[in-house]
Scaffold this motif. Structure first.
Motif, short mmCIF file in Angstrom:
data_model
loop_
_atom_site.label_atom_id
_atom_site.label_comp_id
_atom_site.label_asym_id
_atom_site.label_seq_id
_atom_site.Cartn_x
_atom_site.Cartn_y
_atom_site.Cartn_z
N ARG A 1 22.09 156.28 107.80
CA ARG A 1 22.27 155.49 106.58
C ARG A 1 23.19 156.20 105.59
O ARG A 1 22.89 156.30 104.40
CB ARG A 1 20.92 155.17 105.95
CG ARG A 1 20.10 154.21 106.80
CD ARG A 1 18.78 153.82 106.16
NE ARG A 1 18.13 152.78 106.97
CZ ARG A 1 16.92 152.29 106.73
NH1 ARG A 1 16.22 152.76 105.70
NH2 ARG A 1 16.39 151.36 107.50
N ASP B 1 13.30 149.65 101.59
CA ASP B 1 13.85 148.84 102.68
C ASP B 1 12.87 147.74 103.03
O ASP B 1 11.65 147.85 102.82
CB ASP B 1 14.23 149.69 103.90
CG ASP B 1 13.06 150.40 104.56
OD1 ASP B 1 12.06 149.73 104.90
OD2 ASP B 1 13.13 151.62 104.74
N TYR C 1 18.34 147.73 103.12
CA TYR C 1 17.87 148.94 102.44
C TYR C 1 18.76 149.27 101.25
O TYR C 1 19.93 148.87 101.18
CB TYR C 1 17.82 150.13 103.41
CG TYR C 1 19.16 150.60 103.93
CD1 TYR C 1 19.92 151.54 103.23
CD2 TYR C 1 19.67 150.10 105.12
CE1 TYR C 1 21.15 151.97 103.72
CE2 TYR C 1 20.88 150.52 105.61
CZ TYR C 1 21.62 151.45 104.90
OH TYR C 1 22.84 151.86 105.37
N HIS C 2 18.19 149.98 100.32
CA HIS C 2 18.88 150.40 99.10
C HIS C 2 18.33 151.78 98.71
O HIS C 2 17.11 151.96 98.61
CB HIS C 2 18.62 149.39 97.98
CG HIS C 2 19.26 149.76 96.67
ND1 HIS C 2 20.39 149.12 96.18
CD2 HIS C 2 18.95 150.71 95.75
CE1 HIS C 2 20.72 149.67 95.01
NE2 HIS C 2 19.86 150.62 94.74
N THR C 3 19.23 152.74 98.50
CA THR C 3 18.82 154.09 98.11
C THR C 3 19.65 154.56 96.92
O THR C 3 20.89 154.50 96.96
CB THR C 3 19.02 155.09 99.27
OG1 THR C 3 18.31 154.63 100.42
CG2 THR C 3 18.52 156.47 98.89
N ARG D 1 24.72 155.57 95.06
CA ARG D 1 23.93 154.45 95.57
C ARG D 1 24.44 154.11 96.96
O ARG D 1 25.65 153.98 97.18
CB ARG D 1 24.07 153.24 94.65
CG ARG D 1 23.33 151.99 95.14
CD ARG D 1 23.34 150.88 94.10
NE ARG D 1 24.69 150.48 93.74
CZ ARG D 1 25.16 150.49 92.49
NH1 ARG D 1 24.39 150.90 91.49
NH2 ARG D 1 26.40 150.10 92.23
N GLN E 1 23.64 151.38 100.16
CA GLN E 1 22.90 150.19 100.55
C GLN E 1 23.52 149.59 101.81
O GLN E 1 24.72 149.80 102.08
CB GLN E 1 22.87 149.16 99.42
CG GLN E 1 24.22 148.86 98.81
CD GLN E 1 24.07 148.12 97.49
OE1 GLN E 1 22.99 147.71 97.10
NE2 GLN E 1 25.19 147.95 96.79
#
Length: 706
Positions: free
Chosen positions: A91, A502, A519-521, A550, A552
């Motif tokens: 990711r 996620d 998903y998003h981090t 960020r 995603q």
């Protein structure tokens, strides 16, 4: 092209999922233990996104590169340097943000460099489990992108007075670079005592790219590669060994295991621009790497409790010589071009699985480590001591329609780089005001799987992760020959923290399965290596900096039977990484990609069984560097090569079968990678600035069980 292929793949797979069931059954993944130490689950059922490769699947990948073996998993890519070095990217995160474990214990292979590979031989693994998303609660800080848990075979045990044994011999050959691998894995048991043995050797000559016009001195500027055809200084040789001794009783079991890995490697580079003639091929660095790991682990049954103590000790050594192939490294000892770094690390962990409390059962644990880094010669990273301690609690409730997982963890870490001895030469990097650092933070996770129907699951996760900067990120200061750069640490770095989420929709029945994940981090104080624009000794200077980021993306994977004898599988990934503080793209982000494979069962032919023909393709989209600050961005301004890459499609063709020889089971595989000898550059290939990717490679593999 990218959007069309992605939408077509998604649409066709959804239609396929509605087809009538066939008699053949899709093989489900192995039990996923890394995502749940409490219960045994299939990957489909746990909240985390888990993929598992069996030993056969690992062998079929036919590679020494851990990243290459894992790159077909959606959301996983590889930073590659030739066929020997590949670091997993999960990711959009790699290096220190992806935690590689050996039987659940931390590894430390000095993987801080872009080209520094994990000192692990995948052949010796019984299973590799990959968990995408932050997994710091169970496996410690640094697991911001995910974990790769390399699991060796469990010892074989028998009844009192009974003897058992089994094993496998494997041989493999690649035509592109004359790469040979020979290995053996064996298990034996005498009653309650079991012993495992594994040995392997792998060696390769220079690899070849498709024949392609190259830039030569005097040519106008363009994007032609500087080198093509046979690439010098891309040869390597590895050897590894594993020995484990186990004992099992009614009270539990205990295992003592030692794994040794040793490698010689060369990396292709070129002379600086002011040389005469310019940009000639050189070995950017030859290196000798070794890793010696000893583990003692046990499982002790105490009524309804399970106690799992473990301790591991690793000695990792890196010797390298700038602009010198490994065959000539000895001549550079005692000169500024030589580097000798050693890391000694000891990890200890005590985990206790408790019985059900209310609706929860779970694991509570304490773990700690000490690390000693010793600069024996040269200047790149200093001598330093590091230690850490952590407490964690992980709980799981396995209800009728729900699986709930929750955990919390606190980590404390300290780093000290003394100012005397060899470290005096780093006075321009750190001093008495910043040579000791302390870091600490809480992490946590909350995951839920909802079993909506017999065939549909919905899974969601919230995670908070933590990572302290490494010794290299804080205090490096010297020429890094492997990447032909002068790298400088930053003692003012703070710890990274992440907040991620996620959401996954999953389908499974007897003949098909599919997973769609969003998903998003968000990352605070994201550490990255910036090209400063300055030069030191005609090499680009790079320094660690911090920003906010960020990442995603969308991941999709499916597997289904479209006919009784024909199985279709595929995946795609869309990913975007942003430097939110500076409104620009993050460095070294994977390109969007998709893959599709069809496997047709030919049945039995003479004495050959399970004959299978496979055709696959992989499409990788075009990608641009985030800016001039990104590693290798300088190749956008040089007279040849490019840091930006164009989209490409690679085809592969394979055939496998099973057979019997002297009443022993065996298997045979022949595979052609880059079937049409396509000339291409991959964005995460560290040679992309001056060379192309590997050309056509036909590989052969045969195994025989005993």
């Amino acid at each position: 092209m990218k959007k069309t292929l992605t939408l077509s793949l998604f649409a066709s797979s959804l239609l396929t999922l509605q087809s009538h069931a066939r008699e053949q059954v899709v093989q489900l993944e192995d039990i996923a233990v890394s995502a749940s130490p409490v219960h045994q689950h299939q990957a489909y059922d746990v909240p985390a996104q888990v993929d598992t490769l069996s030993s056969r699947e690992i062998s079929e990948k036919q590679s020494a590169s851990l990243g290459k073996i894992l790159e077909d998993i959606p959301g996983v890519n590889t930073v590659s340097t030739g066929s020997q070095a590949g670091k997993p990217v999960i990711r959009g995160m790699t290096g220190e943000r992806v935690k590689v474990l050996s039987n659940g214990s931390s590894t430390d292979s000095q993987t801080y460099g872009i080209r520094h590979l994990h000192n692990i031989d995948p052949f010796l693994a019984e299973r590799i489990e990959v968990i995408r998303g932050a997994q710091g609660v169970l496996y410690g800080s640094d697991a911001l992108g995910g974990i790769v848990n390399v699991l060796s075979a469990k010892p074989l045990f028998a009844e009192d007075g009974q003897s058992l044994y089994k094993g496998e011999i494997v041989s493999e050959y690649h035509t592109n670079n004359q790469e040979w691998m020979n290995g053996i894995k064996a298990k034996a048991a005498e009653g309650k005592i079991g012993i495992n043995l594994g040995l392997s050797t792998r060696s390769a000559e220079n690899y070849k790219t498709p024949n392609h016009p190259t830039w030569k001195p005097g040519d106008p500027a363009g994007t032609l590669p500087r080198f093509s055809g046979e690439l010098p200084f891309t040869n390597f040789e590895n050897r590894s060994a594993n020995l484990a001794l186990g004992y099992e009783e009614e009270w539990g079991n205990i295992v003592l295991e030692n794994t040794y890995w040793h490698s010689y490697q060369n990396y292709l580079g070129h002379t600086p621009g002011n040389a005469t003639p310019p940009f000639e091929a050189i070995s950017s660095a030859g290196q000798e790497l070794s890793n010696n790991e000893t583990q003692l682990r046990a499982e002790v049954i105490a009524g309804e409790w399970l106690i799992k103590p473990s301790i591991s000790h690793t000695r990792n050594a890196r010797e390298a010589a700038t602009s010198t192939p490994y065959e000539e490294m000895e001549s550079k000892k005692g000169t500024p071009d030589y580097l000798d770094l050693e890391v000694k690390r000891t990890d200890a962990k005590l985990a206790v699985i408790h019985p059900i409390w209310g609706i929860f059962d779970g694991e509570v644990g304490i773990e700690g480590y000490t690390k000693e880094q010793i600069l024996r010669e040269g200047k790149l990273a200093p001598s330093a001591d590091e230690k850490g301690i952590a407490l964690y609690l992980f709980e799981e409730a396995d209800l009728e329609d729900f699986i709930l997982q929750a955990g919390v963890r606190y980590d404390r870490r300290s780093i000290d780089a003394p100012l005397d001895g060899n470290n005096a030469q780093f006075s321009d990097v750190f001093d008495a005001t910043n040579n000791s650092k302390d870091f600490g933070a809480f992490g946590g996770s909350l995951g839920l799987t909802y079993k909506a129907t017999e065939h549909w699951n919905i899974a969601a996760n919230l995670t908070r992760g933590f990572r302290a900067p490494s010794i290299f990120e804080l205090y490096a200061g010297g020429i890094h020959g492997g990447v032909q750069a002068y790298q400088r640490g930053n003692p003012e770095l703070e710890e990274e923290t992440t907040l991620g989420a996620d959401l996954s929709l999953r389908y499974k029945d007897e003949t098909k399965q599919a997973t769609l994940t969003f998903y998003h981090t968000s990352v605070q104080e994201y550490i990255y290596l910036e090209n400063t624009g300055n030069t030191v000794n005609n090499l680009p200077e790079m320094q660690n900096q911090q920003t906010d980021a960020r990442i995603q993306g969308i991941e999709f994977a499916f597997e289904t039977h479209v006919a009784e004898a024909t199985r279709l599988e595929g995946a795609f990934e869309i990913i975007r990484g942003e430097d939110t503080k500076n409104d620009r793209a993050l460095p070294l982000m994977p390109a969007h990609n998709a893959r599709l494979a069809v496997h047709h069962d030919l049945g039995s032919l003479w004495q050959l069984k399970n004959n299978t023909l496979s055709l696959d393709l992989k499409y990788v989209d075009a990608q641009k560097v985030g800016g001039s600050y990104e590693p290798f961005a300088q190749y956008n301004t040089m007279p040849f090569g490019s840091a930006d890459t164009s989209g490409y499609t690679l085809w592969g063709l394979g055939y496998t079968n099973d057979f019997e020889l002297f009443e022993k089971a065996g298997s045979f595989t022949i595979r052609a990678n880059n079937l049409f000898d396509k000339a291409y550059r991959d964005f995460l290939d560290t040679y992309k600035g001056y060379a192309l990717g590997m050309g056509r490679d036909i590989s052969f593999s045969v195994s025989l069980k005993f």
